[in-house]
Design a protein around this motif. Structure first.
Motif, short mmCIF file in Angstrom:
data_model
loop_
_atom_site.label_atom_id
_atom_site.label_comp_id
_atom_site.label_asym_id
_atom_site.label_seq_id
_atom_site.Cartn_x
_atom_site.Cartn_y
_atom_site.Cartn_z
N PRO A 109 0.89 -1.24 0.02
CA PRO A 109 0.17 -0.04 0.15
C PRO A 109 0.94 1.13 -0.21
O PRO A 109 1.30 1.88 1.09
N LEU A 110 0.95 2.17 -0.95
CA LEU A 110 1.75 2.97 -1.23
C LEU A 110 1.18 4.23 -0.15
O LEU A 110 -0.53 4.57 0.04
N SER A 111 2.12 4.96 0.62
CA SER A 111 1.94 6.13 1.86
C SER A 111 2.85 7.10 1.19
O SER A 111 4.24 6.95 1.69
N LEU A 112 2.10 8.14 0.76
CA LEU A 112 3.18 9.19 0.66
C LEU A 112 2.98 10.10 1.30
O LEU A 112 2.54 10.76 0.86
N ASP A 113 3.99 10.73 2.06
CA ASP A 113 4.53 11.78 2.14
C ASP A 113 4.96 12.86 1.61
O ASP A 113 6.37 12.65 1.66
N GLY A 114 4.59 13.94 0.84
CA GLY A 114 5.91 15.04 0.36
C GLY A 114 6.69 15.61 0.61
O GLY A 114 7.82 15.82 0.79
N GLY A 115 6.18 15.67 2.50
CA GLY A 115 7.29 16.34 3.60
C GLY A 115 8.67 15.24 3.43
O GLY A 115 9.87 16.02 3.70
N ASP A 116 8.71 13.91 3.00
CA ASP A 116 9.35 13.33 3.40
C ASP A 116 10.95 12.80 2.31
O ASP A 116 11.99 12.85 2.37
N LEU A 117 10.18 13.85 0.95
CA LEU A 117 10.73 13.95 0.01
C LEU A 117 12.10 15.28 -0.06
O LEU A 117 11.99 16.18 -0.60
N PRO A 118 13.37 14.26 -0.77
CA PRO A 118 14.28 15.66 -0.40
C PRO A 118 14.31 16.58 -2.12
O PRO A 118 14.25 15.83 -3.32
N ALA A 119 14.01 17.28 -2.27
CA ALA A 119 13.35 18.96 -2.98
C ALA A 119 13.80 20.06 -2.45
O ALA A 119 13.92 20.43 -0.96
N GLU A 120 14.05 20.71 -3.10
CA GLU A 120 14.50 21.77 -2.66
C GLU A 120 13.57 22.79 -3.26
O GLU A 120 13.03 23.20 -4.21
N GLY A 121 12.72 23.62 -2.75
CA GLY A 121 11.72 24.09 -2.86
C GLY A 121 9.67 23.41 -3.14
O GLY A 121 10.55 22.03 -3.36
N GLU A 122 8.84 23.62 -3.42
CA GLU A 122 7.10 23.01 -3.60
C GLU A 122 7.71 22.59 -4.96
O GLU A 122 6.65 21.45 -5.11
N VAL A 123 8.15 23.33 -6.11
CA VAL A 123 8.35 22.68 -7.36
C VAL A 123 8.82 21.68 -7.47
O VAL A 123 8.04 20.73 -8.37
N SER A 124 10.04 21.77 -7.17
CA SER A 124 10.37 20.26 -7.20
C SER A 124 9.97 19.46 -6.97
O SER A 124 10.22 17.79 -7.47
N ARG A 125 9.80 19.27 -5.67
CA ARG A 125 8.92 18.44 -4.60
C ARG A 125 7.87 17.66 -5.83
O ARG A 125 7.93 16.56 -5.44
N ALA A 126 7.23 19.00 -6.33
CA ALA A 126 5.96 18.38 -6.57
C ALA A 126 6.70 17.28 -7.85
O ALA A 126 5.32 16.05 -8.62
N GLY A 127 7.53 17.41 -8.46
CA GLY A 127 7.64 17.03 -9.58
C GLY A 127 8.06 15.39 -9.11
O GLY A 127 7.91 14.40 -10.03
N LEU A 128 8.37 15.62 -7.90
CA LEU A 128 9.00 14.09 -7.64
C LEU A 128 8.16 13.46 -6.89
O LEU A 128 7.71 12.45 -7.18
N VAL A 129 6.54 13.58 -6.59
CA VAL A 129 5.88 13.51 -6.03
C VAL A 129 4.81 12.68 -7.18
O VAL A 129 4.13 11.82 -7.29
N SER A 130 4.77 13.85 -8.73
CA SER A 130 4.34 12.62 -9.61
C SER A 130 5.20 11.37 -9.91
O SER A 130 4.66 10.77 -10.76
#
Length: 467
Positions: free
Chosen positions: A77-98
């Motif tokens: 089961p997928l449990s995705l917390d965007g705050g755990d993704l290594p990224a600089e800024g929300e736009v970069s993090r959005a790409g990782l979420v996608s």
């Protein structure tokens, strides 16, 4: 006598040799295992559950452990917390979420991203909501986060976010957005148990519809949300309600399961009426510093903490937290009369004009009042004679007292404590098992509970000190 509340005992396991690395001992990439690797021998379903509890970056990396693990992340089961993704800024993090959603086929258990994504990347949020990876989503969170600009305009929450997951959601945290009038009107949330609306603009009608459409809702958190001046609660399932910075009227019409009603930060102009909540045990913070304050329990009305009616009796309350401007023994004893089954009392005060002398004028009270208090916490205690007189009343008369905490400034040194021990006559305490603790102030803000997330509303005593 002790100077600090006892710390929980350590439950650490005996030290020994470290276990072998995860996946060690595999041969040829098959399903067999040898040596000390017993984890890889667990069934896929159990391993999937373990992986789903890891931060997303660690969960995805388990594919590289060994061939035995390659398929497990995609099938768990997928449990995705965007705050755990290594990224600089929300736009970069959005790409990782996608990218994560594109790589995982689903189903999803939890999806949590910053509410700032609604403002900066609305098209990406729309595509996430439509992603097959989020089929069967149980927990949806648009969190405020630390970096969000609270002065920015409120974006709209896509209606599809509610319609898409209405049948499966068990937890929803919606932050920093506007909810459209018709988004929840025709919806039911048959499995929703926890709902938090934080800095949300929503109409009174939509809010009422959302609560009414959630027949198993247990925890409701309303924090700094606007668009309504009154909330009327009629729910057979609600157990805990928390409000923060709400200026208006909260009416508990019929709530047969309600156990906790919490004002999470001290805020003026909150009017609370409780018509029917027979199981309500925990109440606070309530304050005497606003003449608009009103607390009504059916026909028993407490219009003002400074003049509690002698006929107002509510027997269900066991935990009470009050904020009073001037420490007054008379006022507190009136509260004890009003809540005769009270077991825990938390008091924050700022002045002590009255000397709180009680030896003469309180003899009748001692004879007729059954004080069942087990825990008393005094915040901003300075050890003045007024404070000593107040506290010593309970030291010498509360027969069921188990602990009393004096929370004050840094002046609570050993000399101060020894002096207070004598002034309070602790050796004469009527409850021989009572313990007394002197501590420094633990909080400099007005968030005087342990409620940070809607999950925390299930804490039996949200005011209790925790290490």
């Amino acid at each position: 006598m002790a100077t600090e509340p006892p710390h929980p005992k350590s439950t650490g396991k005996p030290q020994g040799q470290p276990p072998p690395p995860l996946g060690a001992g595999e041969e040829g990439g098959g399903g067999c295992f040898c040596g000390g690797d017993r984890i890889s021998g667990l069934p896929d379903a159990i391993l999937g559950e373990i992986i789903s509890l890891l931060p997303i970056k660690d969960a995805a990396r388990t594919q590289a452990l060994a061939s035995r693990w390659r398929h497990l992340w995609r099938s768990s089961p997928l449990s995705l917390d965007g705050g755990d993704l290594p990224a600089e800024g929300e736009v970069s993090r959005a790409g990782l979420v996608s990218r994560v959603l594109a790589a995982h086929p689903g189903p999803a258990r939890r999806f949590s991203v910053s509410a700032l994504q609604l403002l900066l990347c609305p098209s990406a949020v729309g595509s996430w909501i439509r992603s097959p990876a989020l089929d069967g989503l149980r927990e949806l969170e648009f969190q405020i986060g630390e970096l969000i600009n609270l002065q920015s305009p409120l974006p709209w929450l896509p209606d599809s976010a509610l319609f898409r997951f209405s049948a499966t959601l068990r937890l929803a945290t919606i932050s920093r957005c506007r909810i459209s009038e018709g988004a929840v009107g025709a919806l039911r949330f048959p499995q929703l148990r926890e709902l938090a609306l934080e800095s949300v603009r929503i109409s009174e009608e939509s809010l009422q519809s959302m609560i009414a459409g959630s027949p198993v809702l247990e925890c409701l958190l309303l924090s700094r949300s606007v668009g309504f001046s009154r909330v009327r609660i009629n729910s057979r399932s609600l157990v805990s309600i928390g409000v923060r910075d709400f200026s208006g009227e909260l009416i508990i019409g019929n709530a047969p399961s309600l156990e906790r009603l919490l004002q999470l930060e001290l805020f003026r102009d909150l009017r609370v009426s409780i018509v029917s909540a027979p199981k309500l045990e925990t109440l606070g913070w309530i304050s005497d510093r606003d003449h608009y304050f009103k607390l009504a329990f059916g026909t028993a009305a407490v219009q003002d903490l400074r003049s509690v009616s002698a006929t107002a009796v509510v027997r269900s309350i066991k935990i009470l937290a009050v904020d009073i401007l001037t420490l007054s023994l008379d006022m507190v004893l009136d509260l004890v009369r009003c809540f005769p089954c009270l077991e825990k009392l938390y008091i924050e005060f700022f002045l002590s004009v009255d000397r709180n002398s009680w030896c003469r004028k309180q003899h009748d009270v001692i004879r007729c009042l059954d004080i069942r208090l087990k825990t008393v916490v005094l915040k901003n205690y300075c050890g003045t004679m007024s404070h000593v007189n107040f506290a010593s009343f309970f030291v010498l008369n509360a027969k069921m007292l188990e602990s009393m905490t004096f929370e004050g400034g840094a002046c609570h040194n050993q000399r101060f404590i020894a002096e207070q021990h004598s002034l309070l006559e602790l050796e004469k305490r009527v409850s021989r098992s009572a313990q007394f603790y002197f501590t420094v102030c633990r909080s400099q803000d007005k968030n005087l509970t342990h409620v940070k997330h809607v999950h925390d509303l299930s804490i039996t005593d949200p005011f209790e000190y925790r290490c």
